[in-house]
Design an enzyme around this catalytic site. Sequence first.
Site, mmCIF file in Angstrom:
data_model
loop_
_atom_site.group_PDB
_atom_site.id
_atom_site.type_symbol
_atom_site.label_atom_id
_atom_site.label_comp_id
_atom_site.label_asym_id
_atom_site.label_seq_id
_atom_site.Cartn_x
_atom_site.Cartn_y
_atom_site.Cartn_z
ATOM 1 C CB CYS A 1 34.164 24.029 -22.005
ATOM 2 S SG CYS A 1 32.825 23.057 -21.330
ATOM 3 C CG HIS B 1 30.097 25.477 -19.886
ATOM 4 N ND1 HIS B 1 31.454 25.274 -19.829
ATOM 5 C CD2 HIS B 1 29.938 26.822 -19.797
ATOM 6 C CE1 HIS B 1 32.079 26.427 -19.704
ATOM 7 N NE2 HIS B 1 31.173 27.393 -19.684
#
Length: 487
Positions: free
Chosen positions: A69, A125
């Site tokens: 990610c 993130h």
Amino acid sequence: MLCSFVVLYLLIVLPEPGLGKQPNILFILADDFGYNDVSWNNEDVFTPNLEKLGREGVILDTYYASTRCSPSRGALLTGLYPHRLGIQRGNIGTFRPTGLVTDFKTFPEILQAAGYTTHLVGRWHLGYCHPSYLPTRRGFTTFFGQFSQQTDHYSRIYLENEEIGEGYDLRRGENISYEGAGKYSTHLWRDEAQSLIEGWNSSNSTPWFLQVSFTAAGAPYQVPESYVKRYKKRRFRNLSEEDTIRYGMISAVDSAVGDIVKTLKQRNMFENTVLVFSSDNGVGGDVGNLPFRGSRGTLWEGGVRVPALVSSPLLNLDEGYTTRSMVHITDWFPTLLKLAGVSSDVQTDGFNIWEALQQREEFSRNSLVYSLDQDDKSGHLQHGIREKNIKFVWGNPDKFEVNKRFKKDVYHLFDLEKDPTETENLASQYPELVEKMKEKVKTLVKDVKPAFQPNRYSLGYPKYHDGVISTGWCETDWWKILWRSLN
């Protein structure tokens, strides 16, 4: 046309005549959607809204993101391969004292300077332990979402164990928000995106960039029952309970995308909007990545070849189509900046693909880097590149592990045109080609920045921050030490 692995320096020019005013940009980034998780690749999956957008625009069939990610998100925002950012090894996980290097300008920062308002909804993130890492400090005018990794999709609570404590993670800007208590995450992000669009004036000359980063279909696997009913019918009886729920999560995202597009059309904004849909990596399991081998975190095709599309009336297509030209997530950086009319010298590993999309031509890109990484403790390495149809991996294609003994002369060579599922390792049959690919890797690794993936700090544990995922407990500028030897 042949392209070089060497980093490009792009001079972005003003829009070509006829493009009109600066377009709005809607970037939909899904979490953990594999190649087999969309209806145009798997008729058992219900994603009619995404498929309609793809059929009206361009479905990118040979599209690559990174293995995890955070590397993918960093590559998207900077236009650089993760190995240039020191985040190639994996996610910037919860409680890790690191973040995206602040020395690199991000896509939204450049757009802001060009007159855009920029907005992030959903998952960040890319680090939060220091305020300089936060999305509002990296180019986003507004932010409504989560700093860190996955939380419960209803409560926004991250819980690993009782010793660390529960951590609540939802922010508006940099302030804690308790909006949408109990609302399913996909609906929360959809509603925020629609609210932003409804607040904009379609006749206003101020263009916008909106990134909606859904936290689905990442774990924990949760979804309202209405989205899983169709998957509980007899034809899906071979699906595990986990995959049944996960497909429901995928359908929920599809429904949300349809609602957002509907709002754009109601506000007369869709005609001047470029919409991109991309996954960030493959699925942790195998079903969602079929027919490809491997899973999220690996260099196998299943970990990095993911669904994507671009759709917009500005493409001026008579009808949509599917391209099998190679595309990488870094390509959006120069492509969308060119459309935005930005004049700037920008370092990028991406290619502008807009004109090729419009003309149905092959793209300039015929090579890419899957990952380049070497453990600075043990020497264990993992290098993966592709040139035309040849894929070469030096080291272990599976998940990278540090402190492992270096395995000398471990090579994998595949012809992806003949063997897209990577069943036959050709390395022993073509030693000269292996040596040729090794020399390319040796050239490329000169630009590799040492990866920084430190252990978690207890200073970040929510039990020390009133039960909230919080910033302000680490130092920044780690790269000034780690990369010193490269100067």
